[in-house]
Design a protein around this motif. Structure first.
Motif, PDB file in Angstrom:
ATOM      1  N   PRO A 415       0.821  -1.220   0.000  1.00 51.70           N
ATOM      2  CA  PRO A 415       0.000   0.000   0.000  1.00 51.70           C
ATOM      3  C   PRO A 415       0.847   1.260   0.000  1.00 51.70           C
ATOM      4  N   LYS A 416       2.007   1.261   0.639  1.00 55.11           N
ATOM      5  CA  LYS A 416       2.859   2.447   0.638  1.00 55.11           C
ATOM      6  C   LYS A 416       3.503   2.617  -0.729  1.00 55.11           C
ATOM      7  N   ILE A 417       3.927   1.506  -1.330  1.00 51.90           N
ATOM      8  CA  ILE A 417       4.636   1.579  -2.604  1.00 51.90           C
ATOM      9  C   ILE A 417       3.693   1.976  -3.732  1.00 51.90           C
ATOM     10  N   THR A 418       2.470   1.403  -3.739  1.00 52.36           N
ATOM     11  CA  THR A 418       1.564   1.612  -4.864  1.00 52.36           C
ATOM     12  C   THR A 418       0.376   2.499  -4.529  1.00 52.36           C
ATOM     13  N   GLY A 419       0.127   2.725  -3.251  1.00 52.14           N
ATOM     14  CA  GLY A 419      -1.058   3.476  -2.871  1.00 52.14           C
ATOM     15  C   GLY A 419      -2.318   2.633  -2.821  1.00 52.14           C
ATOM     16  N   ARG A 420      -2.178   1.334  -3.138  1.00 52.63           N
ATOM     17  CA  ARG A 420      -3.375   0.500  -3.191  1.00 52.63           C
ATOM     18  C   ARG A 420      -3.178  -0.794  -2.409  1.00 52.63           C
ATOM     19  N   MET A 421      -4.306  -1.341  -1.933  1.00 50.42           N
ATOM     20  CA  MET A 421      -4.253  -2.590  -1.166  1.00 50.42           C
ATOM     21  C   MET A 421      -4.356  -3.794  -2.091  1.00 50.42           C
ATOM     22  N   TYR A 422      -3.715  -4.882  -1.690  1.00 52.57           N
ATOM     23  CA  TYR A 422      -3.867  -6.146  -2.411  1.00 52.57           C
ATOM     24  C   TYR A 422      -5.164  -6.806  -1.917  1.00 52.57           C
ATOM     25  N   PRO A 423      -5.698  -7.792  -2.641  1.00 48.58           N
ATOM     26  CA  PRO A 423      -6.920  -8.477  -2.200  1.00 48.58           C
ATOM     27  C   PRO A 423      -6.624  -9.409  -1.027  1.00 48.58           C
ATOM     28  N   GLU A 424      -7.186  -9.128   0.125  1.00 46.21           N
ATOM     29  CA  GLU A 424      -6.760  -9.776   1.366  1.00 46.21           C
ATOM     30  C   GLU A 424      -7.021 -11.274   1.389  1.00 46.21           C
ATOM     31  N   TRP A 425      -8.237 -11.691   0.984  1.00 41.63           N
ATOM     32  CA  TRP A 425      -8.538 -13.120   1.122  1.00 41.63           C
ATOM     33  C   TRP A 425      -7.737 -13.970   0.158  1.00 41.63           C
ATOM     34  N   LEU A 426      -7.582 -13.492  -1.041  1.00 39.44           N
ATOM     35  CA  LEU A 426      -6.766 -14.221  -2.006  1.00 39.44           C
ATOM     36  C   LEU A 426      -5.333 -14.331  -1.492  1.00 39.44           C
ATOM     37  N   ALA A 427      -4.862 -13.251  -0.896  1.00 38.66           N
ATOM     38  CA  ALA A 427      -3.495 -13.247  -0.386  1.00 38.66           C
ATOM     39  C   ALA A 427      -3.326 -14.241   0.757  1.00 38.66           C
ATOM     40  N   ARG A 428      -4.358 -14.344   1.618  1.00 36.49           N
ATOM     41  CA  ARG A 428      -4.231 -15.305   2.727  1.00 36.49           C
ATOM     42  C   ARG A 428      -4.209 -16.724   2.196  1.00 36.49           C
ATOM     43  N   ILE A 429      -5.048 -16.971   1.188  1.00 33.17           N
ATOM     44  CA  ILE A 429      -5.073 -18.319   0.622  1.00 33.17           C
ATOM     45  C   ILE A 429      -3.708 -18.645   0.024  1.00 33.17           C
ATOM     46  N   ALA A 430      -3.151 -17.674  -0.701  1.00 34.67           N
ATOM     47  CA  ALA A 430      -1.831 -17.899  -1.305  1.00 34.67           C
ATOM     48  C   ALA A 430      -0.787 -18.195  -0.241  1.00 34.67           C
ATOM     49  N   ALA A 431      -0.865 -17.484   0.887  1.00 40.08           N
ATOM     50  CA  ALA A 431       0.112 -17.699   1.957  1.00 40.08           C
ATOM     51  C   ALA A 431       0.007 -19.125   2.493  1.00 40.08           C
ATOM     52  N   PHE A 432      -1.231 -19.601   2.651  1.00 43.06           N
ATOM     53  CA  PHE A 432      -1.397 -20.986   3.123  1.00 43.06           C
ATOM     54  C   PHE A 432      -0.868 -21.979   2.112  1.00 43.06           C
ATOM     55  N   ILE A 433      -1.195 -21.724   0.837  1.00 41.64           N
ATOM     56  CA  ILE A 433      -0.719 -22.642  -0.201  1.00 41.64           C
ATOM     57  C   ILE A 433       0.804 -22.708  -0.163  1.00 41.64           C
ATOM     58  N   LEU A 434       1.425 -21.546  -0.025  1.00 42.99           N
ATOM     59  CA  LEU A 434       2.881 -21.488   0.031  1.00 42.99           C
ATOM     60  C   LEU A 434       3.416 -22.303   1.196  1.00 42.99           C
ATOM     61  N   PHE A 435       2.800 -22.100   2.352  1.00 35.87           N
ATOM     62  CA  PHE A 435       3.295 -22.761   3.557  1.00 35.87           C
ATOM     63  C   PHE A 435       3.205 -24.270   3.416  1.00 35.87           C
ATOM     64  N   ILE A 436       2.056 -24.735   2.913  1.00 36.93           N
ATOM     65  CA  ILE A 436       1.862 -26.180   2.780  1.00 36.93           C
ATOM     66  C   ILE A 436       2.787 -26.727   1.698  1.00 36.93           C
ATOM     67  N   GLY A 437       2.802 -26.059   0.549  1.00 41.89           N
ATOM     68  CA  GLY A 437       3.661 -26.506  -0.542  1.00 41.89           C
ATOM     69  C   GLY A 437       5.114 -26.555  -0.119  1.00 41.89           C
ATOM     70  N   PHE A 438       5.526 -25.540   0.615  1.00 44.06           N
ATOM     71  CA  PHE A 438       6.917 -25.489   1.052  1.00 44.06           C
ATOM     72  C   PHE A 438       7.271 -26.693   1.906  1.00 44.06           C
ATOM     73  N   ASN A 439       6.438 -26.977   2.905  1.00 48.18           N
ATOM     74  CA  ASN A 439       6.768 -28.081   3.800  1.00 48.18           C
ATOM     75  C   ASN A 439       6.773 -29.423   3.084  1.00 48.18           C
ATOM     76  N   PHE A 440       5.837 -29.616   2.152  1.00 44.19           N
ATOM     77  CA  PHE A 440       5.834 -30.868   1.395  1.00 44.19           C
ATOM     78  C   PHE A 440       7.058 -30.988   0.508  1.00 44.19           C
ATOM     79  N   THR A 441       7.542 -29.841   0.040  1.00 46.35           N
ATOM     80  CA  THR A 441       8.720 -29.896  -0.822  1.00 46.35           C
ATOM     81  C   THR A 441       9.959 -30.250  -0.028  1.00 46.35           C
ATOM     82  N   PHE A 442      10.151 -29.595   1.094  1.00 48.12           N
ATOM     83  CA  PHE A 442      11.459 -29.691   1.719  1.00 48.12           C
ATOM     84  C   PHE A 442      11.547 -30.580   2.934  1.00 48.12           C
ATOM     85  N   PHE A 443      10.439 -30.879   3.602  1.00 45.61           N
ATOM     86  CA  PHE A 443      10.609 -31.763   4.747  1.00 45.61           C
ATOM     87  C   PHE A 443      11.075 -33.160   4.341  1.00 45.61           C
ATOM     88  N   PRO A 444      10.509 -33.739   3.269  1.00 44.78           N
ATOM     89  CA  PRO A 444      11.022 -35.057   2.857  1.00 44.78           C
ATOM     90  C   PRO A 444      12.522 -35.054   2.589  1.00 44.78           C
TER      91      PRO A 444
END
Lengths: 561, 327, 245
Positions: A415-444
């Motif tokens: 918001p400071k860089i662009t003056g605009r907010m990102y879409p919050e719910w989509l962003a939260r979903i992406a964060a979860f996907i990242l977290f889960i994907g990351f652990n499946f990739t690297f824990f094994p």
């Protein structure tokens, strides 16, 4: 509970740094630190995709133990170039060159960095270095490993070593110039009242990072310079045939490359130190200790490099000394982790996307950092050195730590860089996907390492397949997690909801000016009379402080110059 | 001894038990702290979640006792782990006096090993159980690494110097070893097997060898064992020509002459590979003089003869073009 | 950022600008110390391991030329310091004179370096395929610039060294790797310094430097002195190994 800005709908400011001047020249010849930050954003994102492409090839290839996708030579080029692109062209610049550049002047109340032209020069140096490296990639590629060990890289490799070495050498100077700029800026350009211990910890983190950048990077520069000379002109420092010593190369290389990992993580820690107080609306617990820990990591980080060389046959006493020092460097990171955790207690916590990334960082950095103990311990290191355990360890820190910090920061300051907010719910979903994907990739990969699978293998014994398949499956999820923010952040920059000056609200100076900021950042130089993260003494934030705000009065945002 | 967790390799050396014990200790400690912090974070996230839009958190600066506590306690634990690891390492680096010494040379992309009585092996190491074994290791070209997961031992081989490593195998069996320092194209296939035998069997093995009745299958085994297959790829894409169809055919040499690939040619190529170089290839084949017995050369020849009927690749066969047409 | 006179827009006062630029140059010099430090480490380790080869190599360098160059650089540091003093005293014409002298002395240094490098090329002392430490000793007619007495001395040294180190030729290449690496890097820095001095001269001729504002002269002076100090290290390390005989 989600942060909701209060008051009437904010409007985009009429004039700001993005529309101050138009045309490609005004961008390519800019000296505005904020525009330069965006130039860097574009280039590091490009290299992130390049490195990500190579990662995808690696994981696809490793689905089967017999390696039907790529030839041995091609696979070796894939992992090498993945490492080179990600480390030198994404991770090392990422937070400092994008967020440090954008935010440090704003956070300290300055109009720009100390040396704006050198800042622009640093970007061009990065681009030139990047072009050499890209040339290497398209001219047969590089297959020495990102570590360029000699004499494989200088004598035996048949790949495009010289242009890659030149590229990395040149890009190192970009790092040096950035670090120099930050150090001087933080020393001499702070606004009145912005004392050292009122600085945001993001600034402290970048100060520590800059020390590492300026002391370490020249050493890798000369090392790669000598290696390049050896390959091109037959100098012999690292060539046993001439009496040279390949282990000397390793010492010189790791003298930089270990501190380099602190260049990669300290800024991310700085981001986390901003996110947690903001989204817990509470001062960071143990501010002084966290600041001191950043400096301690930077200093002790220079004393541990030989822990990458425990099995090279070096002196046993040296190995013992370096293992001891390695355990010492773990302590400041532990201290920080405890301080971040303690900040949560008694806070008022919201779960906006940046905070989700901060939580992700806490968990993943914890695993990554703790697994370092297995590697720092001599007895266990002998067994797991150069196996997938190491690969998992550093990805937990560099991706689970640094990239989470990078993404969390991007969301927080978008918001400071662009003056605009990102879409919050989509962003939260992406964060979860990242977290889960990351652990499946690297824990094994930890399991693979314990089982004994060496790294940099294009084929492997079949008993390792199941974990490789798991890892690749995770990687495909991780890829989605990365693509989503690329798309919606870009969309949000143009069409997102207008954010206003301080949507969270947060306490830093950067939030006391319009979003996006003016080219000269502040209409009037601020005068600082408040401590960092001091929610209890900031009536301008419009929050409910039980018992009213404290005795210290905040100076008006636009006071006398 | 049984490994503590199914993912651990077997424990087959004197070091394995101690290394695994330390590993488990570190694991328990790190699990403890990981769980502790995770639970605290999750607990705090729920207990202190924001209840109203304008709520702020408490005003807390810090706590000196906590800071000292969570600096010193991890420090003590860390140093404990360090000390245990250092003790294992020092023991590992200082070999006992009475060792059975084996010489090891790593090169792209194979291992050459020599037993005390001079008997040579390629990509295989036979050792007797319950004896202290010392490996004296060097490299002919780049840095490699000799890693035996079941023994929990690993040491780089560095050109220009010798590195030594010792262990005492405690369990009869066959254990994988790997090259674990990236060394170029075939780094991943540069491994083999350590065979730990009863002392009597080892002595017997050391002095003789059991033959395989069928020369072609014996030769085929040797062809793999001696790593010929890593360069002489059947499909012609390797560093050396495919041997499909080569027996009896005319081979085009680098100097332009041709030669018929008969038994003598095959024997010469194995023992003096630089004598005749096939056109379009580099003289990189190592000699197997001293590494193969006459019997083994015969077995190899029998195997190569058996490749007459295999499909000849369009590119990468050593056969002279005119002769290829005739075939 | 706009510039108002000498004051750049991101600064509030000339004082701040001066402090900032000076701090920047000092930090840059620290990075240079680390940069040269790496190759100095390589030099130190190899000299320790292959002392005989390094001694032989060092003795093929010309002491008079090296010594002369050292004096030249010290003089150039003096003229540079005088340029800074002139600027601080507001003596504008003197600045240009001293800067010019510094540049000229720098070129003298390059000239001598060129002569030395050319000699090395002719004598087959450049690391690579043609390297041969005994080239001049074995082919006196090809190395006419070395006197017969010196060749005899060299022959004796090489023989003595070979007895201690049979691989003398290979290890002597390491000495020359250090020689070309270190002096080459130093020369590159001098070229950059000369460029900076020319840029300063341009400003000085235009009258830009006054007693109030002369910071650029100051900080280029810092850089030039640093490059000089590097040479003060290089000279004994490369030219004076085992010379007491």
């Amino acid at each position: 509970m989600r942060t909701q800005p209060t008051g009437p709908e904010p409007q985009m400011p009429e004039k700001h740094y993005l529309n101050a001047t138009y045309g490609i020249r005004s961008w390519l010849l800019t000296t505005d630190h904020k525009r330069i930050a965006l130039l860097y954003l574009a280039s590091v994102t490009l290299f992130f995709f390049i490195g990500g492409f190579f990662a995808m090839m690696i994981r696809l290839h490793l689905l089967t133990p017999n390696g039907y996708l790529l030839s041995a030579d091609t696979y070796n080029r894939m992992f090498t170039m993945h490492g080179v692109a990600m480390i030198f062209f994404f991770l090392i610049p990422s937070i400092p060159a994008v967020m440090g550049n954008f935010l440090i002047p704003l956070m300290i109340g300055a109009k720009d960095l100390a040396f704006p032209k050198i800042n622009l020069l640093s970007w061009y140096v990065y681009v030139v270095g990047g072009m050499f490296t890209l040339w290497s990639m398209v001219n047969g590629g590089l297959d020495t490993g990102w570590t360029f060990y000699t004499p494989l890289s200088t004598v035996y490799s048949n790949s495009a070593v010289a242009p890659a070495v030149v590229g990395v050498f040149i890009t190192g100077f970009s790092s040096i110039l950035t670090g120099l700029n930050f150090l001087v800026t933080i020393h001499t350009m702070r606004a009145p009242g912005m004392t050292w211990f009122r600085l945001p910890l993001f600034v402290w983190a970048h100060y520590a990072t800059s020390i590492v950048m300026i002391l370490g990077t020249p050493v890798v520069a000369i090392t790669l310079g000598l290696a390049g000379m050896e390959r091109l002109f037959g100098l012999g420092f690292f060539n046993p045939a001439m009496g040279g010593d390949p282990i000397l190369f390793q010492h010189l290389f790791w003298f930089y490359s270990h501190p380099a990992v602190y260049i990669m993580i300290l800024p991310a820690m700085g981001v986390i130190s901003e996110l947690i107080p903001t989204f817990a609306r509470k001062k960071l617990f143990g501010y002084h200790f966290v600041a001191a820990a950043s400096l301690a990591i930077a200093v002790i980080g220079f004393l541990v490099w030989t822990h990458h060389m425990f099995v090279t046959g070096q002196s046993t006493y040296a190995a013992v000394a370096f293992s001891f020092l390695t355990f010492l460097v773990a302590i400041p990171s532990a201290v920080k982790t405890f301080n971040w955790t303690a900040t949560l207690f008694g806070g008022s916590i919201s779960f906006d996307t940046p905070m989700l990334y901060a939580f992700g960082f806490l968990g993943l950095f914890l695993v990554g950092g703790l697994t370092g103990l297995f590697l720092g311990s001599l007895g266990t290191d002998i067994n797991i050195h150069d196996t997938y355990f190491v690969v998992a360890h550093f990805h937990y820190i560099m991706v689970g730590g640094a990239v989470m910090g990078y993404l969390g920061g991007l969301h927080f300051w978008w918001p400071k860089i662009t003056g605009r907010m990102y879409p919050e719910w989509l962003a939260r979903i992406a964060a979860f996907i990242l977290f889960i994907g990351f652990n499946f990739t690297f824990f094994p990969q930890f399991i693979l390492g314990i089982m004994g699978m060496p790294r940099r293998y294009h084929v492997y014994p079949p008993e390792f397949q199941i974990y490789n398949v798991m890892s690749t499956a995770g990687a495909s999820i991780l890829a989605v997690g990365y693509l989503l923010p690329m798309v919606y952040l870009t969309w949000a920059a143009f069409y997102g909801k207008v954010a206003g000056e301080n949507p969270w609200p947060a306490t830093g100076l950067e939030w006391k000016t319009q979003s996006p900021p003016l080219t000269e950042n502040f209409e009037v130089t601020p005068v600082v009379t408040w401590e960092a993260y001091d929610f209890h003494n900031r009536p301008d934030l419009g929050l409910d402080v039980p018992g009213g705000h404290g005795p210290r009065i905040v100076a008006p945002a636009h006071g006398d110059d | 001894m049984q490994s503590p967790l199914p993912i651990f390799p077997e424990q087959a050396s004197n070091f394995a038990g101690n290394v695994d014990a330390l590993f488990l200790f570190i694991l328990m400690t790190t699990l403890f702290f990981a769980v502790l912090v995770t639970v605290l974070v999750i607990f705090a996230a729920f207990k202190f979640r924001r209840k109203s839009e304008k709520e702020v958190g408490d005003e807390v600066e810090g706590n000196l006792v906590l800071e000292i506590g969570w600096t010193l306690i991890p420090l003590v634990i860390a140093l404990g782990i360090f000390a245990w690891g250092a003790v294992i390492y020092v023991n590992y680096r200082i070999a006992p006096r009475d060792t059975l010494d084996v010489y090891v040379i790593g090169k792209q992309w194979m291992w050459k090993l020599q037993q005390p009585n001079g008997r040579k092996e390629i990509n295989e190491l036979h050792v007797p159980v319950n004896r202290n074994i010392k490996l004296i290791m060097g490299s002919e070209d780049v840095i490699h690494d000799f890693y035996v997961p079941a023994f929990r031992v690993k040491m780089d081989v560095v050109p220009g110097r010798y590195n030594t490593m010792w262990f005492r195998p405690t369990k009869v069996g066959k254990y994988h070893f790997f090259c674990s320092q990236y060394c170029g194209t075939n780094h991943a296939v540069m491994g083999g097997w350590v065979t730990v035998m009863d002392p009597a069997e080892y002595a017997a093995w050391l002095s003789g060898e059991s033959g395989d009745v069928n020369p072609v299958s014996a030769g085929e085994k040797l062809f793999t064992q001696l790593a010929c297959v890593t360069c002489h790829l059947a499909n012609g894409t390797g560093r050396a020509p495919s041997l499909n169809g080569v027996y009896g055919a005319k081979v085009l040499l680098a100097d332009g002459s041709t030669v018929t690939a008969d038994e003598a040619y095959i024997r010469e190529s194995i023992l003096q590979p630089k004598a005749k170089i096939v056109a379009g290839y580099q003289p990189v084949m190592p000699t197997f003089q001293g590494l193969v017995t006459e019997e083994q050369i015969l077995n190899l020849t029998a195997y190569i003869k058996s490749l007459q009927s295999q499909p000849v690749p369009a590119k990468g066969a050593g056969i002279a073009p005119a002769a290829a047409g005739k075939k | 950022m706009h510039r108002t006179g000498s004051l750049y827009g991101q600064f509030k006062t000339l004082e701040q600008q001066k402090d900032t630029a000076t701090l920047g140059m000092w930090i840059f010099l620290v990075t240079e110390v680390m940069f040269f430090g790496g190759i100095m480490l390589a030099y130190t380790i190899n000299r320790h391991t292959y002392f005989h080869a390094f001694a032989v190599g060092s003795n093929t360098l010309s002491l008079p030329l090296g010594g002369f160059n050292t004096v030249v650089l010290l003089a150039s540091s003096f003229t540079m310091a005088m340029a800074v003093w002139s600027a601080q005293s507001g003596k504008k014409q003197l600045i240009s004179i001293f800067l010019t002298l510094t540049i000229l002395l720098g070129f003298v240094f390059f000239g001598v370096k060129y002569v030395e490098y050319a000699q090395k090329f002719h004598h087959h002392l450049v690391p690579g395929k043609n390297f041969d430490i005994s080239y001049c000793v074995d082919n006196p007619s090809k190395c006419e610039d070395i006197s017969a007495a010196d060749l005899e001395r060299e022959r004796g040294e090489i023989e003595e060294a070979k007895a201690a180190d049979p691989n003398l030729n290979a290890h002597a290449q390491l000495y020359y790797s250090a020689y070309f690496g270190m002096t080459g890097l130093h020369a590159l820095h001098m070229v950059i310094g000369a460029g900076l001095l020319l840029w300063l001269l341009k400003g000085s001729l235009a009258g830009q430097f006054t007693a109030e504002w002369n910071n650029p002269v100051d900080i280029v002076g810092l850089y030039w002195h640093f490059v000089d100090i590097v040479w003060i290290y290089l000279f004994p390390l490369l030219y004076l190994i085992d010379r007491h005989k």
